[in-house]
Design a protein around this motif. Structure first.
Motif, mmCIF file in Angstrom:
data_model
loop_
_atom_site.group_PDB
_atom_site.id
_atom_site.type_symbol
_atom_site.label_atom_id
_atom_site.label_comp_id
_atom_site.label_asym_id
_atom_site.label_seq_id
_atom_site.Cartn_x
_atom_site.Cartn_y
_atom_site.Cartn_z
ATOM 1 N N ARG A 1 0.857 -1.280 0.034
ATOM 2 C CA ARG A 1 0.029 -0.095 0.110
ATOM 3 C C ARG A 1 0.700 1.206 -0.135
ATOM 4 N NH1 ARG A 1 -5.182 -1.019 1.560
ATOM 5 N NH2 ARG A 1 -5.692 -3.098 1.808
ATOM 6 N N LEU A 2 0.387 2.185 -0.698
ATOM 7 C CA LEU A 2 1.153 3.640 -0.661
ATOM 8 C C LEU A 2 1.188 4.011 1.000
ATOM 9 C CD1 LEU A 2 -0.607 5.364 -3.563
ATOM 10 C CD2 LEU A 2 1.517 3.983 -3.648
ATOM 11 N N VAL A 3 2.627 4.454 1.144
ATOM 12 C CA VAL A 3 2.762 4.926 2.476
ATOM 13 C C VAL A 3 3.659 6.282 2.075
ATOM 14 C CG1 VAL A 3 4.334 4.596 4.801
ATOM 15 C CG2 VAL A 3 3.087 2.815 3.657
ATOM 16 N N PHE A 4 3.076 7.410 3.080
ATOM 17 C CA PHE A 4 3.773 8.843 2.968
ATOM 18 C C PHE A 4 4.017 8.942 4.420
ATOM 19 C CE2 PHE A 4 1.332 8.478 -0.861
ATOM 20 C CZ PHE A 4 2.217 8.888 -1.626
ATOM 21 N N PHE A 5 4.988 9.924 4.807
ATOM 22 C CA PHE A 5 5.532 10.138 6.023
ATOM 23 C C PHE A 5 5.895 11.508 6.072
ATOM 24 C CE2 PHE A 5 8.766 10.546 9.375
ATOM 25 C CZ PHE A 5 7.903 10.171 10.645
ATOM 26 N N ASN A 6 5.740 12.377 7.180
ATOM 27 C CA ASN A 6 6.036 13.794 7.387
ATOM 28 C C ASN A 6 6.863 13.919 8.777
ATOM 29 O OD1 ASN A 6 4.393 14.424 9.312
ATOM 30 N ND2 ASN A 6 3.253 16.075 8.377
ATOM 31 N N SER A 7 7.839 14.843 8.628
ATOM 32 C CA SER A 7 8.620 15.234 9.879
ATOM 33 C C SER A 7 7.969 15.461 10.994
ATOM 34 C CB SER A 7 9.621 16.444 9.695
ATOM 35 O OG SER A 7 8.794 17.544 9.437
ATOM 36 N N ALA A 8 6.477 15.658 11.291
ATOM 37 C CA ALA A 8 5.790 15.853 12.436
ATOM 38 C C ALA A 8 5.395 14.540 12.777
ATOM 39 C CB ALA A 8 4.472 16.628 12.229
ATOM 40 N N GLY A 9 5.674 13.302 12.247
ATOM 41 C CA GLY A 9 5.453 12.110 12.617
ATOM 42 C C GLY A 9 4.078 11.411 12.327
ATOM 43 N N TYR B 1 1.738 9.581 9.383
ATOM 44 C CA TYR B 1 1.819 8.512 8.335
ATOM 45 C C TYR B 1 0.377 8.765 7.501
ATOM 46 C CZ TYR B 1 5.692 6.335 10.389
ATOM 47 O OH TYR B 1 6.785 5.757 10.811
ATOM 48 N N VAL B 2 0.499 8.816 6.130
ATOM 49 C CA VAL B 2 -0.641 8.553 5.516
ATOM 50 C C VAL B 2 -0.513 7.367 4.763
ATOM 51 C CG1 VAL B 2 -1.816 9.745 3.491
ATOM 52 C CG2 VAL B 2 -0.714 11.138 5.126
ATOM 53 N N ILE B 3 -1.530 6.593 4.838
ATOM 54 C CA ILE B 3 -1.394 4.893 4.323
ATOM 55 C C ILE B 3 -2.566 4.852 3.363
ATOM 56 C CG2 ILE B 3 -1.521 2.428 4.873
ATOM 57 C CD1 ILE B 3 0.056 3.585 7.618
ATOM 58 N N GLN B 4 -2.610 4.386 2.183
ATOM 59 C CA GLN B 4 -3.600 4.092 1.252
ATOM 60 C C GLN B 4 -4.267 2.988 1.972
ATOM 61 O OE1 GLN B 4 -2.277 1.937 -2.280
ATOM 62 N NE2 GLN B 4 -4.093 2.808 -3.376
ATOM 63 N N TYR B 5 -5.834 3.382 1.882
ATOM 64 C CA TYR B 5 -6.948 2.461 2.409
ATOM 65 C C TYR B 5 -7.356 1.864 1.233
ATOM 66 C CZ TYR B 5 -11.143 0.975 4.706
ATOM 67 O OH TYR B 5 -12.038 0.190 5.361
ATOM 68 N N ASP B 6 -7.731 2.201 0.346
ATOM 69 C CA ASP B 6 -8.095 1.798 -1.125
ATOM 70 C C ASP B 6 -7.868 2.747 -2.269
ATOM 71 O OD1 ASP B 6 -10.229 3.643 -0.976
ATOM 72 O OD2 ASP B 6 -11.595 2.188 -0.177
ATOM 73 N N ASN B 7 -8.119 2.280 -3.361
ATOM 74 C CA ASN B 7 -8.013 3.179 -4.747
ATOM 75 C C ASN B 7 -8.436 4.529 -4.422
ATOM 76 O OD1 ASN B 7 -6.498 1.284 -5.856
ATOM 77 N ND2 ASN B 7 -8.185 0.414 -6.661
ATOM 78 N N GLU B 8 -9.222 5.058 -3.339
ATOM 79 C CA GLU B 8 -9.725 6.385 -3.398
ATOM 80 C C GLU B 8 -9.851 6.879 -1.979
ATOM 81 O OE1 GLU B 8 -13.779 6.333 -5.012
ATOM 82 O OE2 GLU B 8 -14.477 4.996 -3.229
ATOM 83 N N SER B 9 -9.043 6.104 -1.212
ATOM 84 C CA SER B 9 -9.015 6.599 0.418
ATOM 85 C C SER B 9 -7.968 6.374 0.953
ATOM 86 C CB SER B 9 -10.220 5.949 0.887
ATOM 87 O OG SER B 9 -11.456 5.910 0.217
#
Length: 148
Positions: free
Chosen positions: A86-94, A96-104
């Motif tokens: 799944r797509l995972v993104f991270f920022n310096s504030a701690g 995480y943005v993690i893909q739930y499905d193709n639109e979420s």
């Protein structure tokens, strides 16, 4: 007829799999939030704008409260994305943005003093589908993270 349906299903499955492995501009757009978040001038919003792109040679996801607002920047994490498929993104504030499905997507901030990822300091759900956002709960987010 069977051939046409099989071809469509095959193409859709390749498209869905490709999105899971590498972020694309298909991420871009307006997302509805499960819970309202802070916006500019002390207001709150249940809408955020996502845009995937490149910044200083890094693949990033920008999330803003309005189309002209200053976005928060999240860096794409290819190793983590591959590990959980799944797509995972991270920022310096701690966060995480993690893909739930193709639109979420799910955003979480694990408690740094917590023993596991189910101890959140913050979590929210973002979807291009407003109905999904309205139906999401904190319990469903925890179940999703636990299943990862």
């Amino acid at each position: 007829m069977k051939y046409i349906l099989s071809t469509i299903i095959l193409c859709v499955s390749f498209t869905l799999k490709a999105q899971d492995s590498k972020p694309t501009e298909a991420i871009n757009g307006k997302y509805h939030l499960m819970d309202a978040e802070g916006a500019s001038q002390g207001k709150t919003t249940k809408i955020k704008f996502f845009e995937f792109g490149e910044l200083n040679g890094k693949e990033v996801l920008a999330i803003a409260a309005c189309e002209k607002c200053m976005p928060a920047i999240y860096t794409y994490k290819p190793e983590e994305s591959k590990e959980i498929n799944r797509l995972v993104f991270f920022n310096s504030a701690g966060l995480y943005v993690i893909q739930y499905d193709n639109e979420s997507f799910v955003m979480i901030m694990p408690n740094p003093n917590g023993e596991d990822w189910l101890d959140f300091m913050f979590s929210n759900f973002y979807s291009k589908n407003s109905t999904k956002a309205e139906q999401m709960t904190q319990e469903k987010i925890k179940a999703f993270i636990e299943n990862l």
